[in-house]
Design a protein around this motif. Sequence first.
Motif, mmCIF file in Angstrom:
data_model
loop_
_atom_site.group_PDB
_atom_site.id
_atom_site.type_symbol
_atom_site.label_atom_id
_atom_site.label_comp_id
_atom_site.label_asym_id
_atom_site.label_seq_id
_atom_site.Cartn_x
_atom_site.Cartn_y
_atom_site.Cartn_z
ATOM 1 N N VAL A 1 0.843 -1.196 0.000
ATOM 2 C CA VAL A 1 0.000 0.000 0.000
ATOM 3 C C VAL A 1 0.880 1.249 0.000
ATOM 4 N N ALA A 2 0.294 2.358 -0.427
ATOM 5 C CA ALA A 2 1.025 3.617 -0.529
ATOM 6 C C ALA A 2 1.349 4.223 0.830
ATOM 7 N N GLN A 3 0.548 3.922 1.838
ATOM 8 C CA GLN A 3 0.776 4.478 3.164
ATOM 9 C C GLN A 3 -0.013 3.686 4.198
ATOM 10 N N VAL A 4 0.464 3.688 5.427
ATOM 11 C CA VAL A 4 -0.188 3.073 6.575
ATOM 12 C C VAL A 4 -0.322 4.187 7.616
ATOM 13 N N PRO A 5 -1.375 4.177 8.470
ATOM 14 C CA PRO A 5 -1.522 5.244 9.459
ATOM 15 C C PRO A 5 -0.227 5.533 10.227
ATOM 16 N N MET A 6 0.001 6.802 10.481
ATOM 17 C CA MET A 6 1.145 7.308 11.239
ATOM 18 C C MET A 6 2.487 6.987 10.591
ATOM 19 N N GLY A 7 2.464 6.609 9.309
ATOM 20 C CA GLY A 7 3.697 6.311 8.601
ATOM 21 C C GLY A 7 4.307 4.962 8.937
ATOM 22 N N ALA A 8 3.557 4.136 9.669
ATOM 23 C CA ALA A 8 4.075 2.822 10.068
ATOM 24 C C ALA A 8 4.412 1.986 8.834
ATOM 25 N N CYS A 9 5.366 1.092 8.999
ATOM 26 C CA CYS A 9 5.814 0.264 7.879
ATOM 27 C C CYS A 9 4.865 -0.891 7.565
ATOM 28 N N VAL A 10 4.165 -1.396 8.577
ATOM 29 C CA VAL A 10 3.283 -2.551 8.396
ATOM 30 C C VAL A 10 2.082 -2.412 9.322
ATOM 31 N N GLU A 11 0.915 -2.877 8.859
ATOM 32 C CA GLU A 11 -0.284 -3.015 9.684
ATOM 33 C C GLU A 11 -0.865 -4.394 9.409
ATOM 34 N N ILE A 12 -1.279 -5.083 10.467
ATOM 35 C CA ILE A 12 -1.845 -6.433 10.308
ATOM 36 C C ILE A 12 -3.102 -6.558 11.159
ATOM 37 N N GLU A 13 -4.126 -7.175 10.583
ATOM 38 C CA GLU A 13 -5.327 -7.535 11.345
ATOM 39 C C GLU A 13 -5.441 -9.055 11.358
ATOM 40 N N MET A 14 -6.213 -9.587 12.319
ATOM 41 C CA MET A 14 -6.275 -11.034 12.502
ATOM 42 C C MET A 14 -7.680 -11.474 12.879
ATOM 43 N N ILE A 15 -8.020 -12.672 12.441
ATOM 44 C CA ILE A 15 -9.258 -13.342 12.845
ATOM 45 C C ILE A 15 -8.855 -14.661 13.501
#
Length: 151
Positions: A133-147
């Motif tokens: 992705v072009a950007q993640v909140p707060m400039g973070a390098c990675v975001e992950i969600e889980m089920i």
Amino acid sequence: MNVYDKLTALGITLPPVAIPAAAYLPFVQTGKLVFLSGHIAKQDGKPWVGQLGKTMGTEEGKAAARAIAIDLMGTLHAAVGDLNKVTRIVKLMSLVNSTGEFTEQHLVTNGASELLAEVFGAKGAHARSAFGVAQVPMGACVEIEMIAEIT
């Protein structure tokens, strides 16, 4: 082996649930499924800022994804009270802040996937998506969600 014994053997201490930065809940349970909101990578308690392919390489991104998996387990523990109730990590969705030329999002996300498999054994094997992705909140390098599925 008990999940908490495995975490101790790995030298992992679960963090408390992070306070949401916007209008959402950190987790929602419906039936036997627990949906965890996206967690951004953090380093020393602050957003782990960077862009894969520009300011970071795959191995650093993988370490960031592993750190997120630890945070996700902390949130899951808060949601269900006992990680031994987990019958399956069902799915991860990973968003990797990356340049258009970077194509190793799947390898970055392995940082989370491999740790979950190590902690939960066969119950940690999961379906997964990894996106650049072009950007993640707060400039973070990675975001992950889980089920996750629980008893």
